[in-house]
Design a protein around this motif. Structure first.
Motif, short mmCIF file in Angstrom:
data_model
loop_
_atom_site.label_atom_id
_atom_site.label_comp_id
_atom_site.label_asym_id
_atom_site.label_seq_id
_atom_site.Cartn_x
_atom_site.Cartn_y
_atom_site.Cartn_z
N PRO A 111 9.83 -7.88 15.87
CA PRO A 111 9.36 -7.85 14.58
C PRO A 111 8.19 -6.73 14.21
N ASN A 112 7.31 -6.99 15.27
CA ASN A 112 6.06 -6.21 15.01
C ASN A 112 6.33 -4.73 15.21
N ILE A 113 7.35 -4.25 16.32
CA ILE A 113 7.50 -2.93 16.60
C ILE A 113 8.55 -2.59 15.47
N THR A 114 9.55 -3.27 14.92
CA THR A 114 10.26 -2.66 14.01
C THR A 114 9.52 -2.63 12.61
N GLY A 115 8.55 -3.57 12.46
CA GLY A 115 7.86 -3.60 11.28
C GLY A 115 6.86 -2.23 10.90
N ARG A 116 6.49 -1.91 12.24
CA ARG A 116 5.62 -0.63 12.44
C ARG A 116 6.43 0.59 11.77
N PHE A 117 7.71 0.80 12.42
CA PHE A 117 8.54 1.73 11.77
C PHE A 117 9.11 1.70 10.54
N ALA A 118 9.25 0.20 10.02
CA ALA A 118 9.46 0.11 8.65
C ALA A 118 8.42 0.53 7.67
N LEU A 119 7.02 0.30 7.99
CA LEU A 119 5.86 0.80 7.26
C LEU A 119 6.07 2.27 7.13
N CYS A 120 5.94 3.07 8.40
CA CYS A 120 6.19 4.49 8.56
C CYS A 120 7.45 5.04 7.47
N LEU A 121 8.37 4.46 7.42
CA LEU A 121 9.58 4.80 6.65
C LEU A 121 9.15 4.71 5.06
N SER A 122 8.67 3.77 4.82
CA SER A 122 7.97 3.38 3.20
C SER A 122 6.94 4.39 2.90
N LEU A 123 5.82 4.77 3.84
CA LEU A 123 5.15 5.57 3.49
C LEU A 123 5.57 6.82 3.32
N LYS A 124 6.53 7.52 4.05
CA LYS A 124 7.21 8.52 3.98
C LYS A 124 7.60 8.83 2.82
N ASP A 125 8.32 7.65 2.10
CA ASP A 125 9.04 7.72 0.56
C ASP A 125 7.76 8.25 -0.25
N PRO A 126 7.90 9.02 -1.20
CA PRO A 126 6.98 9.42 -2.11
C PRO A 126 7.00 8.64 -3.46
N SER A 127 7.89 7.72 -3.57
CA SER A 127 7.85 6.93 -4.67
C SER A 127 7.05 5.56 -4.38
N VAL A 128 6.49 4.95 -5.43
CA VAL A 128 5.29 3.74 -5.13
C VAL A 128 6.27 2.64 -5.31
N PRO A 129 6.18 1.88 -4.45
CA PRO A 129 7.08 0.55 -4.38
C PRO A 129 6.29 -0.39 -5.28
N ASN A 130 7.00 -1.24 -5.76
CA ASN A 130 6.63 -2.18 -6.74
C ASN A 130 6.32 -3.58 -6.01
N PRO A 131 5.43 -4.07 -5.85
CA PRO A 131 4.95 -5.34 -4.96
C PRO A 131 5.67 -6.70 -5.67
N ASP A 132 5.88 -6.54 -6.92
CA ASP A 132 6.56 -7.63 -7.58
C ASP A 132 7.91 -7.88 -7.28
N GLU A 133 8.80 -6.82 -6.58
CA GLU A 133 10.03 -7.00 -6.38
C GLU A 133 10.29 -7.75 -5.27
N PHE A 134 9.14 -8.15 -4.48
CA PHE A 134 9.39 -8.96 -3.31
C PHE A 134 8.50 -10.38 -3.28
N ASP A 135 9.38 -11.25 -2.87
CA ASP A 135 8.75 -12.71 -2.90
C ASP A 135 7.91 -12.67 -1.85
N GLU A 136 7.21 -13.98 -1.52
CA GLU A 136 6.35 -14.27 -0.39
C GLU A 136 6.53 -15.33 0.36
N LYS A 137 8.18 -15.59 0.50
CA LYS A 137 8.62 -16.79 1.00
C LYS A 137 9.01 -16.70 2.35
N GLY A 138 8.67 -15.87 3.04
CA GLY A 138 9.11 -15.29 4.50
C GLY A 138 7.52 -15.80 5.05
N SER A 139 7.91 -15.37 6.47
CA SER A 139 6.69 -15.71 7.63
C SER A 139 5.74 -14.85 7.37
#
Length: 124
Positions: A27-55
């Motif tokens: 997950p740390n490796i795929t997480g880095r790529f996930a962050l890069c994909l999101s940073l490339k997307d010009p729209s601003v993500p909404n933090p309220d769309e995501f719960d905090e129930k994971g690890s």
């Protein structure tokens, strides 16, 4: 300014687990790529769309030796989005991580897909 522990959504935790089965990548490796994909997307993500129930994942584990590079990328992105890095750094890290995980999961079925995605992203 520094990153805190990231509390991922329950959905992202599950998707990262499935990506590990599909690719063998942690997950740390795929997480880095996930962050890069999101940073490339010009729209601003909404933090309220995501719960905090994971690890939780510690910044040193998520970013490894690249923590300062990701910090600089995030500070610049927050400024570009008109958000105060002091107030929004960790909240938007969580939003980008979760959004990016969902985007990555839909693009990767196996390690070959992951390899192709990385090659294509380098070209764009």
């Amino acid at each position: 300014m520094k990153f805190n522990r990231l509390k991922m959504s329950y959905r992202s935790q599950n998707l990262l687990g499935q990506l590990k089965v599909r690719t063998g990548l942690t997950p740390n490796i795929t997480g880095r790529f996930a962050l890069c994909l999101s940073l490339k997307d010009p729209s601003v993500p909404n933090p309220d769309e995501f719960d905090e129930k994971g690890s939780e994942i510690h910044p040193q584990v998520l970013f490894g030796d690249y923590e300062n590079i990701f910090l600089a990328l995030f500070i610049q992105r927050l400024k570009d989005d008109g958000l105060d890095p002091e107030l929004y750094l960790n909240r938007m890290l969580r939003a980008h991580f979760n959004r990016g995980t969902i985007a990555l999961y839909s693009r990767v079925k196996d390690l070959a897909d992951f390899n192709s995605m990385v090659k294509n992203e380098r070209l764009s």
